[in-house]
Motif scaffolding. Structure first.
Motif, PDB file in Angstrom:
ATOM      1  N   VAL A  92      32.326 -17.982  58.863  1.00 33.72           N
ATOM      2  CA  VAL A  92      32.130 -19.087  57.924  1.00 33.72           C
ATOM      3  C   VAL A  92      31.330 -18.610  56.707  1.00 33.72           C
ATOM      4  O   VAL A  92      31.658 -18.956  55.562  1.00 33.72           O
ATOM      5  CB  VAL A  92      31.427 -20.271  58.626  1.00 33.72           C
ATOM      6  N   ALA A  93      30.300 -17.810  56.928  1.00 36.30           N
ATOM      7  CA  ALA A  93      29.488 -17.292  55.817  1.00 36.30           C
ATOM      8  C   ALA A  93      30.316 -16.379  54.915  1.00 36.30           C
ATOM      9  O   ALA A  93      30.195 -16.447  53.682  1.00 36.30           O
ATOM     10  CB  ALA A  93      28.277 -16.546  56.354  1.00 36.30           C
ATOM     11  N   VAL A  95      33.567 -16.482  54.414  1.00 39.02           N
ATOM     12  CA  VAL A  95      34.481 -17.327  53.643  1.00 39.02           C
ATOM     13  C   VAL A  95      33.746 -17.974  52.477  1.00 39.02           C
ATOM     14  O   VAL A  95      34.255 -18.019  51.348  1.00 39.02           O
ATOM     15  CB  VAL A  95      35.140 -18.390  54.555  1.00 39.02           C
ATOM     16  N   ARG A  96      32.536 -18.459  52.708  1.00 41.94           N
ATOM     17  CA  ARG A  96      31.752 -19.091  51.643  1.00 41.94           C
ATOM     18  C   ARG A  96      31.383 -18.093  50.557  1.00 41.94           C
ATOM     19  O   ARG A  96      31.433 -18.402  49.356  1.00 41.94           O
ATOM     20  CB  ARG A  96      30.486 -19.730  52.234  1.00 41.94           C
ATOM     21  N   ILE A  97      31.009 -16.881  50.928  1.00 42.07           N
ATOM     22  CA  ILE A  97      30.669 -15.855  49.937  1.00 42.07           C
ATOM     23  C   ILE A  97      31.889 -15.501  49.100  1.00 42.07           C
ATOM     24  O   ILE A  97      31.801 -15.368  47.871  1.00 42.07           O
ATOM     25  CB  ILE A  97      30.086 -14.609  50.632  1.00 42.07           C
ATOM     26  N   GLN A  99      34.409 -17.438  48.457  1.00 42.56           N
ATOM     27  CA  GLN A  99      34.657 -18.592  47.602  1.00 42.56           C
ATOM     28  C   GLN A  99      33.725 -18.583  46.391  1.00 42.56           C
ATOM     29  O   GLN A  99      34.167 -18.797  45.251  1.00 42.56           O
ATOM     30  CB  GLN A  99      34.461 -19.875  48.404  1.00 42.56           C
ATOM     31  N   LEU A 100      32.435 -18.317  46.607  1.00 42.85           N
ATOM     32  CA  LEU A 100      31.482 -18.297  45.503  1.00 42.85           C
ATOM     33  C   LEU A 100      31.762 -17.158  44.531  1.00 42.85           C
ATOM     34  O   LEU A 100      31.652 -17.330  43.310  1.00 42.85           O
ATOM     35  CB  LEU A 100      30.053 -18.207  46.044  1.00 42.85           C
ATOM     36  N   ARG A 101      32.136 -15.996  45.040  1.00 39.80           N
ATOM     37  CA  ARG A 101      32.462 -14.870  44.154  1.00 39.80           C
ATOM     38  C   ARG A 101      33.697 -15.178  43.326  1.00 39.80           C
ATOM     39  O   ARG A 101      33.781 -14.810  42.154  1.00 39.80           O
ATOM     40  CB  ARG A 101      32.660 -13.596  44.969  1.00 39.80           C
ATOM     41  N   ARG A 103      34.713 -18.161  42.371  1.00 31.16           N
ATOM     42  CA  ARG A 103      34.316 -19.113  41.332  1.00 31.16           C
ATOM     43  C   ARG A 103      33.531 -18.431  40.221  1.00 31.16           C
ATOM     44  O   ARG A 103      33.705 -18.737  39.047  1.00 31.16           O
ATOM     45  CB  ARG A 103      33.481 -20.237  41.933  1.00 31.16           C
TER      46      ARG A 103
END
Length: 113
Positions: A92-93, A95-97, A99-101, A103
């Motif tokens: 999960v972490a 995937v979030r990283i 996603q943030l990169r 963006r």
């Protein structure tokens, strides 16, 4: 307040009174290597505690998972469950990283255009 020996107090331009300088504190800078060593020590302590936990929980337990059934030491089965939970959190972490990169990259391209 203590004056530094060898340094004269400079007069204040407004009041004319001497300004006393406080001695500077000796501050040690934190380095990445120091942080890594700290986390390594913490990880070793946690590992030792896990080994102690596994050694104290050697009784056999019946484990059921997706229709499978087997006997396993209680400590080992709990450790495997904890590792499985950690893997889920890491996924999960990640995937979030990602996603943030993505963006941030899109925003940087918009600023350039």
């Amino acid at each position: 307040m203590v004056e530094n020996p060898g340094k004269r107090a400079e007069p204040d331009s407004v009041s004319g009174k001497p300004i006393r300088h406080r001695p500077t504190k000796n501050v040690t800078a934190t380095t990445r290597a120091g942080v890594i060593w700290t986390f390594t020590i913490v990880a070793i302590v946690v590992l030792i505690l896990l080994v102690i936990f596994m050694m104290q929980n050697q009784t056999q337990a019946t484990v059921n998972f997706l229709g499978f059934q087997g006997q396993m030491a209680l400590g080992v089965s709990m450790l495997l469950a904890a590792v499985g939970g950690a893997v889920v959190v890491a996924i999960v972490a990640a995937v979030r990283i990602i996603q943030l990169r993505s963006r941030a990259s899109t925003a940087a391209k918009r600023r350039e255009a």
